[in-house]
Design a protein around this motif. Structure first.
Motif, PDB file in Angstrom:
ATOM      1  N   THR A 215      11.547  -2.739 -11.744  1.00 57.60           N
ATOM      2  CA  THR A 215      10.442  -3.469 -12.368  1.00 57.60           C
ATOM      3  C   THR A 215      11.030  -4.715 -13.040  1.00 57.60           C
ATOM      4  N   SER A 216      10.204  -5.422 -13.807  1.00 51.72           N
ATOM      5  CA  SER A 216      10.682  -6.683 -14.382  1.00 51.72           C
ATOM      6  C   SER A 216       9.944  -7.004 -15.666  1.00 51.72           C
ATOM      7  N   ASP A 217      10.269  -8.177 -16.215  1.00 48.15           N
ATOM      8  CA  ASP A 217       9.572  -8.664 -17.406  1.00 48.15           C
ATOM      9  C   ASP A 217       8.221  -9.279 -17.057  1.00 48.15           C
ATOM     10  N   ASN A 218       7.825  -9.186 -15.797  1.00 51.15           N
ATOM     11  CA  ASN A 218       6.492  -9.570 -15.324  1.00 51.15           C
ATOM     12  C   ASN A 218       6.053  -8.490 -14.338  1.00 51.15           C
ATOM     13  N   PRO A 219       5.735  -7.280 -14.840  1.00 52.98           N
ATOM     14  CA  PRO A 219       5.664  -6.102 -13.970  1.00 52.98           C
ATOM     15  C   PRO A 219       4.477  -6.038 -13.021  1.00 52.98           C
ATOM     16  N   VAL A 220       3.408  -6.772 -13.295  1.00 50.77           N
ATOM     17  CA  VAL A 220       2.254  -6.780 -12.387  1.00 50.77           C
ATOM     18  C   VAL A 220       2.422  -7.956 -11.432  1.00 50.77           C
ATOM     19  N   ALA A 221       2.694  -7.654 -10.177  1.00 50.07           N
ATOM     20  CA  ALA A 221       2.982  -8.691  -9.181  1.00 50.07           C
ATOM     21  C   ALA A 221       1.774  -8.907  -8.278  1.00 50.07           C
ATOM     22  N   LEU A 222       1.330 -10.156  -8.177  1.00 47.35           N
ATOM     23  CA  LEU A 222       0.155 -10.507  -7.377  1.00 47.35           C
ATOM     24  C   LEU A 222       0.577 -11.048  -6.018  1.00 47.35           C
ATOM     25  N   PHE A 223      -0.170 -10.649  -4.969  1.00 50.23           N
ATOM     26  CA  PHE A 223       0.097 -11.103  -3.611  1.00 50.23           C
ATOM     27  C   PHE A 223      -1.235 -11.377  -2.912  1.00 50.23           C
ATOM     28  N   GLY A 239     -10.238 -11.527  -0.001  1.00 54.30           N
ATOM     29  CA  GLY A 239     -10.426 -10.107   0.238  1.00 54.30           C
ATOM     30  C   GLY A 239      -9.128  -9.361   0.449  1.00 54.30           C
ATOM     31  N   GLN A 240      -8.032 -10.072   0.708  1.00 50.97           N
ATOM     32  CA  GLN A 240      -6.733  -9.431   0.915  1.00 50.97           C
ATOM     33  C   GLN A 240      -5.836  -9.498  -0.327  1.00 50.97           C
ATOM     34  N   ALA A 241      -6.350 -10.042  -1.411  1.00 47.28           N
ATOM     35  CA  ALA A 241      -5.569 -10.084  -2.646  1.00 47.28           C
ATOM     36  C   ALA A 241      -5.273  -8.663  -3.121  1.00 47.28           C
ATOM     37  N   HIS A 242      -4.057  -8.442  -3.583  1.00 48.03           N
ATOM     38  CA  HIS A 242      -3.680  -7.133  -4.104  1.00 48.03           C
ATOM     39  C   HIS A 242      -2.561  -7.309  -5.117  1.00 48.03           C
ATOM     40  N   PHE A 243      -2.316  -6.265  -5.879  1.00 45.04           N
ATOM     41  CA  PHE A 243      -1.221  -6.302  -6.842  1.00 45.04           C
ATOM     42  C   PHE A 243      -0.408  -5.028  -6.749  1.00 45.04           C
ATOM     43  N   THR A 244       0.817  -5.103  -7.226  1.00 43.50           N
ATOM     44  CA  THR A 244       1.676  -3.930  -7.347  1.00 43.50           C
ATOM     45  C   THR A 244       2.057  -3.760  -8.812  1.00 43.50           C
ATOM     46  N   PHE A 245       2.229  -2.508  -9.204  1.00 46.07           N
ATOM     47  CA  PHE A 245       2.645  -2.190 -10.576  1.00 46.07           C
ATOM     48  C   PHE A 245       3.526  -0.949 -10.511  1.00 46.07           C
ATOM     49  N   PRO A 246       4.859  -1.125 -10.496  1.00 49.58           N
ATOM     50  CA  PRO A 246       5.728   0.052 -10.501  1.00 49.58           C
ATOM     51  C   PRO A 246       5.497   0.872 -11.768  1.00 49.58           C
ATOM     52  N   ILE A 247       5.214   2.144 -11.615  1.00 49.51           N
ATOM     53  CA  ILE A 247       4.933   3.011 -12.756  1.00 49.51           C
ATOM     54  C   ILE A 247       6.202   3.683 -13.262  1.00 49.51           C
ATOM     55  N   SER A 248       7.087   4.023 -12.347  1.00 46.84           N
ATOM     56  CA  SER A 248       8.394   4.576 -12.673  1.00 46.84           C
ATOM     57  C   SER A 248       9.296   4.340 -11.472  1.00 46.84           C
ATOM     58  N   ARG A 249      10.515   4.816 -11.531  1.00 49.80           N
ATOM     59  CA  ARG A 249      11.404   4.611 -10.387  1.00 49.80           C
ATOM     60  C   ARG A 249      10.922   5.396  -9.165  1.00 49.80           C
ATOM     61  N   GLU A 250      10.019   6.362  -9.363  1.00 44.56           N
ATOM     62  CA  GLU A 250       9.567   7.221  -8.269  1.00 44.56           C
ATOM     63  C   GLU A 250       8.206   6.846  -7.703  1.00 44.56           C
ATOM     64  N   ILE A 251       7.425   6.049  -8.415  1.00 41.62           N
ATOM     65  CA  ILE A 251       6.036   5.817  -8.004  1.00 41.62           C
ATOM     66  C   ILE A 251       5.597   4.412  -8.368  1.00 41.62           C
ATOM     67  N   CYS A 252       4.804   3.825  -7.488  1.00 45.35           N
ATOM     68  CA  CYS A 252       4.286   2.468  -7.696  1.00 45.35           C
ATOM     69  C   CYS A 252       2.803   2.441  -7.340  1.00 45.35           C
ATOM     70  N   LEU A 253       2.016   1.790  -8.175  1.00 46.48           N
ATOM     71  CA  LEU A 253       0.597   1.576  -7.891  1.00 46.48           C
ATOM     72  C   LEU A 253       0.431   0.284  -7.110  1.00 46.48           C
ATOM     73  N   ILE A 254      -0.329   0.354  -6.004  1.00 45.25           N
ATOM     74  CA  ILE A 254      -0.751  -0.843  -5.291  1.00 45.25           C
ATOM     75  C   ILE A 254      -2.273  -0.780  -5.182  1.00 45.25           C
ATOM     76  N   ALA A 255      -2.948  -1.857  -5.524  1.00 44.02           N
ATOM     77  CA  ALA A 255      -4.410  -1.859  -5.542  1.00 44.02           C
ATOM     78  C   ALA A 255      -4.930  -3.178  -4.981  1.00 44.02           C
ATOM     79  N   GLY A 256      -6.032  -3.085  -4.247  1.00 41.79           N
ATOM     80  CA  GLY A 256      -6.631  -4.272  -3.657  1.00 41.79           C
ATOM     81  C   GLY A 256      -8.080  -4.039  -3.324  1.00 41.79           C
ATOM     82  N   HIS A 257      -8.647  -4.936  -2.540  1.00 42.14           N
ATOM     83  CA  HIS A 257     -10.068  -4.875  -2.215  1.00 42.14           C
ATOM     84  C   HIS A 257     -10.336  -4.166  -0.889  1.00 42.14           C
ATOM     85  N   GLU A 258      -9.289  -3.822  -0.174  1.00 45.58           N
ATOM     86  CA  GLU A 258      -9.408  -3.071   1.074  1.00 45.58           C
ATOM     87  C   GLU A 258      -9.086  -1.606   0.820  1.00 45.58           C
TER      88      GLU A 258
END
Length: 322
Positions: A215-223, A239-258
């Motif tokens: 992760t980083s000092d800007n943990p919510v990454a937009l794509f 409609g393809q915009a999404h973000f990632t948010f690593p929750i821990s070293r084992e799991i990451c949230l990715i969310a979008g409109h699809e």
């Protein structure tokens, strides 16, 4: 006796950073993560010692430093900690209320960091510069505003002298009021929370032999692969915009409109691809549960990948961005 107000204030939640400890360093409830910065060798550090700045969420009122924003952030963090803990344990089913709370936590993680605050301040500087540019080119409007200013304050400013000052050379336009930046953080928080809540969520989980996410000092990454280069990337830029948010070293949230599956297991190769993307969105620091020279080489390139924008100027009456 009341507790002393915190001088050192985390720009990334300390309990969140604890999800990225190097497993080889964990003893009981403590451990170390690896910190990467451009031009420096990776080093181990405790989560409570990183991603913090003195009085970052404070502002001045009546010549007194105010801590109400820091207190508000702490309450929002506390509300999300039980959900964060469950997600770290791979308990992925959330109620609607829990998902809304965690959406607020993600929104906060996006809005609270220096990257976002610099963007707030730059947009405000551009807005102010555009207003000055308009007044330079509309003398009657300038005269009217200065007349109102005189009526309100008693201060007399000659419109022509002011116009000459704004058109003679370079005027640097900056947004310096800390309270305004903090108000913008909260103004964006609630609508962003609602937007994130409505997005399709998917949890990406590593395998047993995978060193894990960073992760980083800007943990919510937009794509957004469809975003216009001129329009920028946002949570709803297409409609393809999404973000990632690593929750821990084992799991990451990715969310979008699809639509997406609730859970996806990935190979170490895919994890490395995720990590590369996360690093490109960092501000200046990356936090990892392991040491790897490839990460440092990517971090060393950050100043070129993400050069800091220069000043906003009014140059001879025209707005210029450096």
């Amino acid at each position: 006796m009341p507790a002393a107000e915190p001088k050192e204030q985390h720009t990334v939640h300390r309990a969140y950073l604890a999800g990225f400890l190097d497993p080889d360093t964990v003893k009981g409830d403590t451990g170390y993560l690896w910190v990467y910065m451009p031009g420096k060798s990776p080093f181990r550090q405790k989560p409570e010692r990183v991603a913090k700045r003195n009085y970052y969420y404070c502002y001045e009122r009546n010549e007194q430093r105010q801590f109400d924003v820091e207190h508000g952030l702490s309450k929002m963090e506390d509300a999300a900690v039980p959900i964060l803990r469950r997600l770290k344990g791979l308990e992925l089913t959330l109620s609607a209320d829990e998902q809304m709370t965690f959406a607020g936590y993600v929104a906060l993680s996006h809005c609270r960091v220096p990257t976002a605050h610099r963007n707030f301040d730059r947009l405000r500087s551009l807005e102010s510069a555009k207003q000055l540019e308009y007044l330079v080119n509309n003398p009657k409007e300038l005269e009217y505003l200065l007349k109102r200013h005189e009526e309100d304050t008693g201060e007399v400013i000659d419109p022509e002298e002011m116009r000459k000052g704004l058109t003679a050379g370079n005027v640097v336009v900056t947004q310096e009021g800390r309270q305004w930046s903090l108000l913008m953080m909260f103004a964006l928080l609630l609508p962003l929370q609602e937007l994130i809540f409505r997005m399709h969520w998917s949890f990406v989980v590593i395998g047993p032999d995978d060193p894990g996410f960073v992760t980083s000092d800007n943990p919510v990454a937009l794509f957004d692969p469809r975003a216009s280069p001129m329009g920028g990337i946002g949570f709803a830029s297409s409609g393809q915009a999404h973000f990632t948010f690593p929750i821990s070293r084992e799991i990451c949230l990715i969310a979008g409109h699809e639509e997406r599956p609730q859970r996806v297991s990935v190979s170490p190769y895919v994890t490395r691809q995720f990590n590369t993307a996360f690093i490109t969105r960092a501000d200046s620091q990356v936090y990892a549960p392991f040491r790897e020279e490839k990460i440092q080489s990517l971090v060393d390139r950050l100043p070129k990948i993400k050069p800091r924008k220069g000043r906003v100027l009014l140059r001879k009456g025209t707005v210029v961005e450096e």
